[in-house]
Design a protein around this motif. Structure first.
Motif, PDB file in Angstrom:
ATOM      1  N   ASN A 146       0.837  -1.195   0.000  1.00 44.02           N
ATOM      2  CA  ASN A 146       0.000   0.000   0.000  1.00 44.02           C
ATOM      3  C   ASN A 146       0.875   1.250   0.000  1.00 44.02           C
ATOM      4  OD1 ASN A 146      -1.962   1.933   0.339  1.00 44.02           O
ATOM      5  ND2 ASN A 146      -2.640   1.214   2.347  1.00 44.02           N
ATOM      6  N   THR A 148       1.447   5.086   0.215  1.00 44.87           N
ATOM      7  CA  THR A 148       0.739   6.185   0.864  1.00 44.87           C
ATOM      8  C   THR A 148       1.350   7.514   0.438  1.00 44.87           C
ATOM      9  OG1 THR A 148       2.207   6.189   2.805  1.00 44.87           O
ATOM     10  CG2 THR A 148       0.314   4.685   2.864  1.00 44.87           C
ATOM     11  N   THR A 289      -1.790   4.744  11.335  1.00 42.27           N
ATOM     12  CA  THR A 289      -1.530   5.267  10.000  1.00 42.27           C
ATOM     13  C   THR A 289      -2.448   6.453   9.719  1.00 42.27           C
ATOM     14  OG1 THR A 289      -3.176   3.899   8.869  1.00 42.27           O
ATOM     15  CG2 THR A 289      -1.031   2.906   9.309  1.00 42.27           C
ATOM     16  N   ASP A 292      -6.921   7.529   5.904  1.00 45.44           N
ATOM     17  CA  ASP A 292      -7.413   6.893   4.680  1.00 45.44           C
ATOM     18  C   ASP A 292      -6.398   5.912   4.103  1.00 45.44           C
ATOM     19  OD1 ASP A 292      -9.903   8.365   4.504  1.00 45.44           O
ATOM     20  OD2 ASP A 292      -8.679  10.116   4.024  1.00 45.44           O
ATOM     21  N   ASP A 293      -5.495   5.410   4.925  1.00 48.23           N
ATOM     22  CA  ASP A 293      -4.389   4.624   4.393  1.00 48.23           C
ATOM     23  C   ASP A 293      -4.707   3.148   4.174  1.00 48.23           C
ATOM     24  OD1 ASP A 293      -2.832   6.841   4.222  1.00 48.23           O
ATOM     25  OD2 ASP A 293      -1.545   6.381   5.931  1.00 48.23           O
ATOM     26  N   GLN A 294      -5.469   2.519   5.083  1.00 51.08           N
ATOM     27  CA  GLN A 294      -5.656   1.081   4.908  1.00 51.08           C
ATOM     28  C   GLN A 294      -7.043   0.585   5.257  1.00 51.08           C
ATOM     29  OE1 GLN A 294      -2.491  -0.566   7.326  1.00 51.08           O
ATOM     30  NE2 GLN A 294      -3.786  -0.700   9.142  1.00 51.08           N
ATOM     31  N   TYR A 306      -2.956   0.299  13.354  1.00 50.29           N
ATOM     32  CA  TYR A 306      -4.340   0.759  13.334  1.00 50.29           C
ATOM     33  C   TYR A 306      -4.509   1.837  12.264  1.00 50.29           C
ATOM     34  CZ  TYR A 306      -3.904  -1.149  18.096  1.00 50.29           C
ATOM     35  OH  TYR A 306      -3.633  -1.947  19.179  1.00 50.29           O
ATOM     36  N   ASP A 307      -5.588   1.762  11.510  1.00 50.94           N
ATOM     37  CA  ASP A 307      -5.904   2.830  10.573  1.00 50.94           C
ATOM     38  C   ASP A 307      -6.442   4.034  11.347  1.00 50.94           C
ATOM     39  OD1 ASP A 307      -6.493   3.296   7.445  1.00 50.94           O
ATOM     40  OD2 ASP A 307      -8.046   4.250   8.646  1.00 50.94           O
ATOM     41  N   ARG A 309      -8.697   6.094  10.741  1.00 52.58           N
ATOM     42  CA  ARG A 309     -10.150   6.286  10.748  1.00 52.58           C
ATOM     43  C   ARG A 309     -10.813   5.595  11.929  1.00 52.58           C
ATOM     44  NH1 ARG A 309     -12.231   3.672   5.269  1.00 52.58           N
ATOM     45  NH2 ARG A 309     -10.300   4.645   4.572  1.00 52.58           N
TER      46      ARG A 309
END
Length: 491
Positions: A146, A148, A289, A292-294, A306-307, A309
Motif C-alpha cells: 500500500n 501512501t 496510519t 485513509d491509508d488502509q 491501526y488505521d 479512521r
C-alpha cells in the motif's frame, strides 16, 4: 593428550556439506505448498525456516524497493529444488554460498534450484536479491503493498510478505526476524520487536532503521510502516521497550483520540495477561496510519497497526483490546489451518466483551444476548456462515468474529468460569510460539472440563442457522477419544 584417528565417511561429509549421497533416495523437489485447505499453494515444503534477515532501501518518491533477504533454514528432506513465496522481480539467488538457478512460477512462487542438492537435516543459507516497485506488482489478483502519500505500508492478512521479502509463507513455519531499512532523512521505518538502530545516519540524506524480533513470528505478522510518523519510546514495568507511532497527516482531534487509546496499550496488555497468561513477547506498542491509508487494524506482532479512521469518532479502547488479545490468540498461538481463523478472531472479539465487563460498560452476558437476539435476527445471512469452516471467501466475515465470540461465551457458561479460564491459559501455554487447530482446542477443553463438546461445537461452529441455546446446557461427560475420532468430528 590422547590422539585419535578420525575416519570421515562419505555420508558424514555429505551431511556436513549439505549434499545428498547416492546411497540415499534421490533428492526431490520440495512441495509448492504447505498443505493448507484454503490456500494450497501458500507456504512450501522441504525446509523449515529459523531466521529472516531483511535489508532494504526504499525510495518514497518512486516507490522503488531494493534489497536482499537472507534466510537461515534446514532441509526437512533431501532437496533437489524448493520454492519461496515471492512476487517481486528477483535479480539473484544464492544457496549455501553458490549461485542458484531460479524461475518464476505463477505470480508468487519463486522456484530455486541449488547448484548442489541438499541433504535432509542440512543447513540452508538462502540469499535473495531483488529490485521492484511493489505497488505495481499484482499477485492473486491484487496488490497488497500500500503506497501512501508519504511512504508505504506492508500490512495485510493473509498475503503481504510476497511484496517485500521472500518467505515460507504459512503460519505453521515461524521464525525470528531482523529488519533493516534505509530511508531518506526525515522518514521513519517502523517494524516489529525491539529497535536496534533508530534513524542512524548512513550517508548524506539517508538513515537506517533496524528492528529485531527474537520470538517466533508468522510471516504475515511481520510489517513495515514507512512514512512521516511522530514516534514515542518508553519502557514497560517488565523492562520491555514500548514504541508507538502516529502518522503526522492525522488531524489534531483524531491524533488525540488515537493517542488516548494506543498509549494505554501497556496497561491493556497487562490486563489481558491476567486473563490469558504471561505476555509472550519482549516488546510492545502500536502504530497509527493516516485516516485513509488502509481501512483496517491488524495484530502485527508486538506492535499492532491501526488505521487512523478507527479514531475519527473518539477513543477506541475496545479495538486496542482486540488487537492486543491477538498477541496470544493468533500471534503466539497461530492457526494450523486458515480454516481455523475463529481461534484468532472469535477469541480476540470475546476479549473485547471481557474488557467491557471489567470496565462496567456492559457484561459479556448482556453483549452476548444482544448479538444473539437483536444484532442478528434468526433469518439473517450472518447465521449461514460457519465460523469453524467459513470458506476462503468469508475468512473475515462478521460471523467468524461475533459467532466465534458467542461460541466462547456459551462454552464459558457450559463448563463454568474456573474451567473456562483454565482452558484459555492452558491453550496459550501449551501452544506458545506454535499453532493449533479446532480439534486440538476441543481435546484440551474436554480434558480440563470433563465435558463432551462434540454436540456443542457442531452446533455453534459447523451448523448453518442460529444455534439452539439448549445445546449449551448439555454438559455431557467427555468420553476418551482416539485422535482420529477427534479429527474426524470436524471434517
Amino acid at each position: 593428550m590422547l590422539r585419535r584417528t578420525v575416519i570421515v565417511t562419505a555420508a558424514v561429509m555429505a551431511a556436513v556439506l549439505g549434499v545428498a549421497t547416492g546411497s540415499q533416495a534421490a533428492p526431490a523437489p520440495g512441495s509448492p505448498g504447505a498443505g493448507d485447505v484454503y490456500y494450497p499453494d501458500y507456504g512450501n515444503g522441504g525446509y523449515d525456516v529459523a531466521h529472516y534477515d531483511i535489508r532494504l532501501r526504499y525510495y518514497p518518491d518512486t516507490d522503488r524497493l531494493t534489497g536482499a533477504t537472507t534466510i537461515l533454514a534446514s532441509a526437512t528432506q533431501d532437496l533437489s529444488r524448493f520454492n519461496l513465496d515471492f512476487a517481486l522481480a528477483t535479480t539473484s539467488v544464492r544457496v549455501n554460498n553458490r549461485p542458484a538457478g531460479f524461475t518464476k512460477q505463477g505470480d508468487h512462487e519463486l522456484v530455486v534450484t541449488p547448484a548442489r542438492s541438499i541433504a535432509k537435516g542440512a543447513p540452508l543459507t538462502i540469499v535473495v536479491e531483488y529490485d521492484d516497485i511493489p505497488s505495481n506488482v499484482v499477485a492473486s489478483g491484487f496488490t497488497s503493498w500500500n503506497r501512501t502519500p508519504d511512504g508505504a505500508l506492508a500490512v495485510n492478512e493473509p498475503e503481504i510478505a510476497w511484496w517485500w521479502y521472500p518467505s515460507n509463507d504459512h503460519p505453521t513455519d515461524k521464525a525470528s526476524f531482523d529488519v533493516s531499512v534505509l530511508v531518506p532523512d526525515g522518514v521513519e521505518a517502523i517494524s516489529n520487536g525491539t529497535p536496534t538502530r533508530w534513524a542512524a545516519p548512513a550517508f548524506d540524506g539517508w538513515s537506517r532503521w533496524s528492528w529485531r524480533q527474537d520470538r517466533p513470528q508468522a510471516t504475515y505478522l511481520a510489517f513495515l510502516a514507512i512514512g512521516d510518523f511522530e514516534t514515542y519510546q518508553d519502557t514497560s514495568a517488565d523492562g520491555s521497550p514500548i514504541v508507538t507511532a502516529y502518522n503526522t497527516r492525522l488531524d489534531a482531534a483524531t491524533a488525540a483520540a488515537a493517542r488516548t487509546s494506543v498509549e494505554r496499550s501497556d496497561e491493556i496488555t497487562d490486563w489481558l495477561a491476567g486473563k490469558f497468561g504471561p505476555y509472550p513477547f519482549g516488546a510492545r506498542g502500536g502504530v497509527v496510519t493516516g485516516a485513509d491509508d488502509q481501512g483496517f487494524a491488524l495484530e502485527t506482532q508486538t506492535r499492532p497497526v491501526y488505521d487512523g479512521r478507527s479514531f475519527l469518532r473518539g477513543s477506541n479502547n475496545s479495538l486496542i483490546v482486540h488487537e492486543l488479545a491477538h498477541q496470544w490468540f493468533g500471534d503466539s498461538v497461530s492457526v494450523g489451518q486458515w480454516k481455523d481463523i475463529w481461534l484468532n478472531e472469535g477469541f480476540a472479539s470475546y476479549a473485547q466483551w471481557l474488557w467491557s465487563e471489567d470496565q462496567g460498560e456492559g457484561t459479556a452476558e448482556e453483549i452476548a444476548d444482544y448479538v444473539y437476539s437483536t444484532a442478528y435476527p434468526a433469518d439473517s445471512a450472518f447465521w449461514q456462515v460457519l465460523p469453524g469452516d467459513p470458506g476462503a471467501g468469508d475468512l473475515f466475515d462478521g460471523a467468524v468474529y461475533d459467532r466465534g465470540a458467542l461460541t466462547l461465551h456459551h462454552l464459558r457458561k457450559l463448563v463454568g468460569d474456573e474451567d473456562f479460564f483454565a482452558i484459555l491459559k492452558a491453550w496459550t501455554e501449551a501452544r506458545k510460539y506454535g499453532a493449533g487447530t479446532t480439534p486440538e482446542f476441543q481435546a484440551l477443553a474436554e480434558r480440563i472440563s470433563g465435558v463432551d463438546l462434540d454436540a456443542f461445537l457442531q452446533e455453534w461452529l459447523y451448523t448453518p442457522g442460529r444455534p439452539d441455546l439448549g445445546v449449551s446446557t448439555l454438559a455431557v461427560p467427555a468420553q476418551p477419544k482416539s485422535w482420529p475420532q477427534i479429527v474426524a468430528a470436524h471434517h
